[in-house]
Design a protein around this motif. Sequence first.
Motif, PDB file in Angstrom:
ATOM      1  N   GLU A 243       0.831  -1.215   0.000  1.00 35.41           N
ATOM      2  CA  GLU A 243       0.000   0.000   0.000  1.00 35.41           C
ATOM      3  C   GLU A 243       0.872   1.274   0.000  1.00 35.41           C
ATOM      4  O   GLU A 243       0.614   2.224  -0.751  1.00 35.41           O
ATOM      5  N   ALA A 244       1.900   1.254   0.821  1.00 29.98           N
ATOM      6  CA  ALA A 244       2.805   2.417   0.882  1.00 29.98           C
ATOM      7  C   ALA A 244       3.563   2.567  -0.439  1.00 29.98           C
ATOM      8  O   ALA A 244       3.769   3.687  -0.934  1.00 29.98           O
ATOM      9  N   PHE A 245       3.961   1.441  -1.037  1.00 26.39           N
ATOM     10  CA  PHE A 245       4.695   1.499  -2.304  1.00 26.39           C
ATOM     11  C   PHE A 245       3.801   2.067  -3.412  1.00 26.39           C
ATOM     12  O   PHE A 245       4.259   2.801  -4.281  1.00 26.39           O
ATOM     13  N   ARG A 246       2.509   1.689  -3.362  1.00 27.77           N
ATOM     14  CA  ARG A 246       1.579   2.213  -4.381  1.00 27.77           C
ATOM     15  C   ARG A 246       1.430   3.728  -4.229  1.00 27.77           C
ATOM     16  O   ARG A 246       1.390   4.467  -5.213  1.00 27.77           O
ATOM     17  N   ALA A 247       1.340   4.187  -2.984  1.00 20.85           N
ATOM     18  CA  ALA A 247       1.204   5.631  -2.747  1.00 20.85           C
ATOM     19  C   ALA A 247       2.447   6.364  -3.257  1.00 20.85           C
ATOM     20  O   ALA A 247       2.352   7.420  -3.907  1.00 20.85           O
TER      21      ALA A 247
END
Length: 293
Positions: A243-247
Amino acid sequence: MHLPYMELHEAATLQEAVTAKRRYAPDARLLAGGTDLLVDLKAGRVTAGHLVSVNRIDALRGVSETDGGLRIGALTTITQLGRSPIVRERFSPILDATGKMAAPQIRNVATVGGNIACAVPCADLPPILTAMHASVALWSPKGERSVPLEAFFVDARQTVLRDDEVLTRVLMPKPRPGFGAAYARFALRNGNAIAVAAVAAGLTLGRDNTVRNARIVLGAVAPIPKMVEAARTVLVGRRPEEEAFRAAALLAVEAAEPISDVRGSADFRREVVGVMTRRALATACRRARENAA
Ligand SMILES: Cc1cc2nc3c(=O)[nH]c(=O)nc-3n(C[C@H](O)[C@H](O)[C@H](O)COP(=O)(O)OP(=O)(O)OC[C@H]3O[C@@H](n4cnc5c(N)ncnc54)[C@H](O)[C@@H]3O)c2cc1C
């Protein structure tokens, strides 16, 4: 297309190189491997009546360890860099770039200094070296200064290098425990194809498995290797998860300033930046865990 008539001057010292360059200014250029400069001279993109070769200057050679950090002489070829035992053991994310650049024949003569000093937007070493906190040493008869790589590039093919300066070496600090880096690059072929889009990531993980520091640097999609400051902000303090990587990838896409050319449209390049950012972050995270204290 033929090379125009030029005089070659072989400098044996840094002082000789700068003296020769000054004597024939503004019609002189430094020559290292020539894989960038000679192509530009042939194509008429640049002109020079005098080439000052730095190839006989021993001070520009060698890869060595300094206080646990890395010193790469400017004349180190891409092949030598990729084969260096120090690089392979302790600074291996650099191999993500060296293994994919150009083709073996070019890698045998193309130098690290030339790859940085040419300031071509698609050059492969600057993004990963920046993600790994490298700086460059610039020598002039007045003295030497150190410039962090993120402050070296001004615009496409423009740097802070002054006319009387030679890039002598790249310096990289020892990777701290919990640090990992990676370079993800997309090109249209595996060999001899410059990057369509590339992303380097550097991550430091804390003992609590949250991101302490992060660097995302884009290649080939902006005039200079572009650090995505907002991506750092969105990653720090979070768990290094999808999720953090997508952001972070969304912010990298927003920060990209790609052009459209024969290798791909600007929209395509933006898509690729998103994918490469997630890939680089996932690999950097795995390496950071392997390198945990
Ligand atoms: C077929 C082909 C494929 C290629 N593929 C890739 C690729 O996939 N990825 C990639 O990144 N590059 C690629 N390149 C570009 C090129 O090979 C690299 O950028 C190379 O590292 C340039 O180094 P050089 O020693 O040949 O530089 P040179 O051509 O000798 O010099 C380049 C510029 O840097 C300056 N310069 C050189 N050394 C110094 C120094 N020590 N101090 C100050 N100024 C200096 C020169 O004056 C010149 O302006 C490719 C080139 C070719 C011909």
